[in-house]
Design a protein around this motif. Sequence first.
Motif, PDB file in Angstrom:
ATOM      1  N   MET A 110     -10.054  -3.263 -11.889  1.00 54.64           N
ATOM      2  CA  MET A 110      -8.766  -3.569 -11.237  1.00 54.64           C
ATOM      3  C   MET A 110      -7.802  -2.377 -11.224  1.00 54.64           C
ATOM      4  O   MET A 110      -6.826  -2.382 -10.501  1.00 54.64           O
ATOM      5  CB  MET A 110      -8.094  -4.752 -11.932  1.00 54.64           C
ATOM      6  CG  MET A 110      -8.804  -6.068 -11.789  1.00 54.64           C
ATOM      7  SD  MET A 110      -8.451  -6.984 -10.292  1.00 54.64           S
ATOM      8  CE  MET A 110      -6.702  -7.018 -10.198  1.00 54.64           C
ATOM      9  N   ASP A 111      -8.086  -1.356 -11.998  1.00 58.59           N
ATOM     10  CA  ASP A 111      -7.213  -0.182 -12.035  1.00 58.59           C
ATOM     11  C   ASP A 111      -7.643   0.883 -11.022  1.00 58.59           C
ATOM     12  O   ASP A 111      -7.092   1.979 -11.001  1.00 58.59           O
ATOM     13  CB  ASP A 111      -7.185   0.419 -13.441  1.00 58.59           C
ATOM     14  CG  ASP A 111      -8.564   0.822 -13.938  1.00 58.59           C
ATOM     15  OD1 ASP A 111      -9.573   0.380 -13.345  1.00 58.59           O
ATOM     16  OD2 ASP A 111      -8.639   1.583 -14.918  1.00 58.59           O
ATOM     17  N   SER A 112      -8.597   0.562 -10.167  1.00 58.28           N
ATOM     18  CA  SER A 112      -9.030   1.501  -9.136  1.00 58.28           C
ATOM     19  C   SER A 112      -8.847   0.873  -7.760  1.00 58.28           C
ATOM     20  O   SER A 112      -8.779  -0.343  -7.625  1.00 58.28           O
ATOM     21  CB  SER A 112     -10.486   1.901  -9.350  1.00 58.28           C
ATOM     22  OG  SER A 112     -11.316   0.776  -9.182  1.00 58.28           O
ATOM     23  N   ALA A 113      -8.766   1.724  -6.752  1.00 59.32           N
ATOM     24  CA  ALA A 113      -8.580   1.252  -5.380  1.00 59.32           C
ATOM     25  C   ALA A 113      -9.843   1.509  -4.568  1.00 59.32           C
ATOM     26  O   ALA A 113     -10.507   2.543  -4.718  1.00 59.32           O
ATOM     27  CB  ALA A 113      -7.395   1.957  -4.736  1.00 59.32           C
ATOM     28  N   ASP A 146      -6.287  -8.240  -4.074  1.00 56.24           N
ATOM     29  CA  ASP A 146      -7.054  -8.410  -5.302  1.00 56.24           C
ATOM     30  C   ASP A 146      -8.512  -8.489  -4.875  1.00 56.24           C
ATOM     31  O   ASP A 146      -8.973  -9.511  -4.384  1.00 56.24           O
ATOM     32  CB  ASP A 146      -6.619  -9.689  -6.012  1.00 56.24           C
ATOM     33  CG  ASP A 146      -7.410  -9.974  -7.267  1.00 56.24           C
ATOM     34  OD1 ASP A 146      -8.369  -9.236  -7.575  1.00 56.24           O
ATOM     35  OD2 ASP A 146      -7.079 -10.957  -7.950  1.00 56.24           O
ATOM     36  N   VAL A 159       1.717   2.584  -3.416  1.00 55.41           N
ATOM     37  CA  VAL A 159       0.632   3.121  -4.223  1.00 55.41           C
ATOM     38  C   VAL A 159      -0.042   4.321  -3.545  1.00 55.41           C
ATOM     39  O   VAL A 159      -0.347   5.315  -4.186  1.00 55.41           O
ATOM     40  CB  VAL A 159      -0.412   2.019  -4.510  1.00 55.41           C
ATOM     41  CG1 VAL A 159      -1.551   2.529  -5.352  1.00 55.41           C
ATOM     42  CG2 VAL A 159       0.241   0.825  -5.171  1.00 55.41           C
ATOM     43  N   ALA A 178      -7.552  -3.632  -4.929  1.00 56.50           N
ATOM     44  CA  ALA A 178      -7.500  -3.284  -6.345  1.00 56.50           C
ATOM     45  C   ALA A 178      -8.660  -4.025  -6.987  1.00 56.50           C
ATOM     46  O   ALA A 178      -8.665  -5.253  -7.049  1.00 56.50           O
ATOM     47  CB  ALA A 178      -6.176  -3.714  -6.963  1.00 56.50           C
ATOM     48  N   GLY A 179      -9.664  -3.284  -7.399  1.00 52.51           N
ATOM     49  CA  GLY A 179     -10.839  -3.889  -7.999  1.00 52.51           C
ATOM     50  C   GLY A 179     -11.830  -4.396  -6.976  1.00 52.51           C
ATOM     51  O   GLY A 179     -11.612  -4.291  -5.770  1.00 52.51           O
ATOM     52  N   TYR A 180     -12.908  -4.948  -7.487  1.00 52.90           N
ATOM     53  CA  TYR A 180     -13.957  -5.493  -6.638  1.00 52.90           C
ATOM     54  C   TYR A 180     -14.703  -6.585  -7.405  1.00 52.90           C
ATOM     55  O   TYR A 180     -14.491  -6.782  -8.595  1.00 52.90           O
ATOM     56  CB  TYR A 180     -14.919  -4.401  -6.155  1.00 52.90           C
ATOM     57  CG  TYR A 180     -15.665  -3.691  -7.261  1.00 52.90           C
ATOM     58  CD1 TYR A 180     -16.911  -4.134  -7.706  1.00 52.90           C
ATOM     59  CD2 TYR A 180     -15.127  -2.563  -7.882  1.00 52.90           C
ATOM     60  CE1 TYR A 180     -17.583  -3.490  -8.722  1.00 52.90           C
ATOM     61  CE2 TYR A 180     -15.796  -1.907  -8.899  1.00 52.90           C
ATOM     62  CZ  TYR A 180     -17.037  -2.375  -9.313  1.00 52.90           C
ATOM     63  OH  TYR A 180     -17.702  -1.736 -10.328  1.00 52.90           O
ATOM     64  N   LEU A 184      -1.685  -4.427  -0.987  1.00 49.02           N
ATOM     65  CA  LEU A 184      -2.953  -4.344  -1.697  1.00 49.02           C
ATOM     66  C   LEU A 184      -3.536  -5.747  -1.794  1.00 49.02           C
ATOM     67  O   LEU A 184      -2.791  -6.740  -1.774  1.00 49.02           O
ATOM     68  CB  LEU A 184      -2.738  -3.807  -3.110  1.00 49.02           C
ATOM     69  CG  LEU A 184      -2.394  -2.335  -3.258  1.00 49.02           C
ATOM     70  CD1 LEU A 184      -2.041  -2.029  -4.706  1.00 49.02           C
ATOM     71  CD2 LEU A 184      -3.526  -1.461  -2.790  1.00 49.02           C
ATOM     72  N   VAL A 216       0.840  -1.192   0.000  1.00 45.81           N
ATOM     73  CA  VAL A 216       0.000   0.000   0.000  1.00 45.81           C
ATOM     74  C   VAL A 216       0.878   1.245   0.000  1.00 45.81           C
ATOM     75  O   VAL A 216       0.585   2.230  -0.679  1.00 45.81           O
ATOM     76  CB  VAL A 216      -0.968  -0.006   1.208  1.00 45.81           C
ATOM     77  CG1 VAL A 216      -1.699   1.330   1.331  1.00 45.81           C
ATOM     78  CG2 VAL A 216      -1.967  -1.144   1.078  1.00 45.81           C
TER      79      VAL A 216
END
Length: 183
Positions: free
Chosen positions: A73-76, A67, A51, A121-123, A65, A48
């Motif tokens: 996946m390009d957002s937090a 998954d 980033v 990263a992503g959901y 971070l 973390v």
Amino acid sequence: MERLRGRLLVATPAIEGGPFLRSVVYVLDHDEDGALGVIVNHPLDADVDDVLPAWGSLVNAPVCLFDGGPVAMDSALAVGVLNAPEATPAGWRPMAGRVGLVDLAGPLPDDGQLVGMRVFAGYAGWSAGQLESEIEEGSWVVVDAEEGDLLSPQPEELWRHVLRRQEDDLRLWATLPADPNVN
């Protein structure tokens, strides 16, 4: 179907690959329009601090971070657990009980407001009826979440741990080898 907010989805052996293999998903939201959750047992190799340097000190070990799932996946996305229900940080969005979303674009929470936090990263997301169909076909089992699940210090062991604590035959799945061919 009952609302699943605040519960866990545990991947069954029917999911044989992809991002949900042996995953444990914490359901953040679920209604007639669909569902949203984060995979809580797939840590990534990225810290973390690399980033979001200002947020690293608020994240529980392992300080990496996670998954969160195959969507965006390009957002937090930050998920936190409040220390006390009345101690809500600026930008807090409640989800289930003391669990909520933390606004990463907002100010850092004050000391003591959060028990802990994870950054994903992503959901994982499902459209209307999709998750219910996957549960019906046997891809997921729904179980109660326990306080430590979201912030587990050993997230890689969470799939087995959650299954082991069940009171029915689900416990047996915890003994499945990673590769069934080695059985």
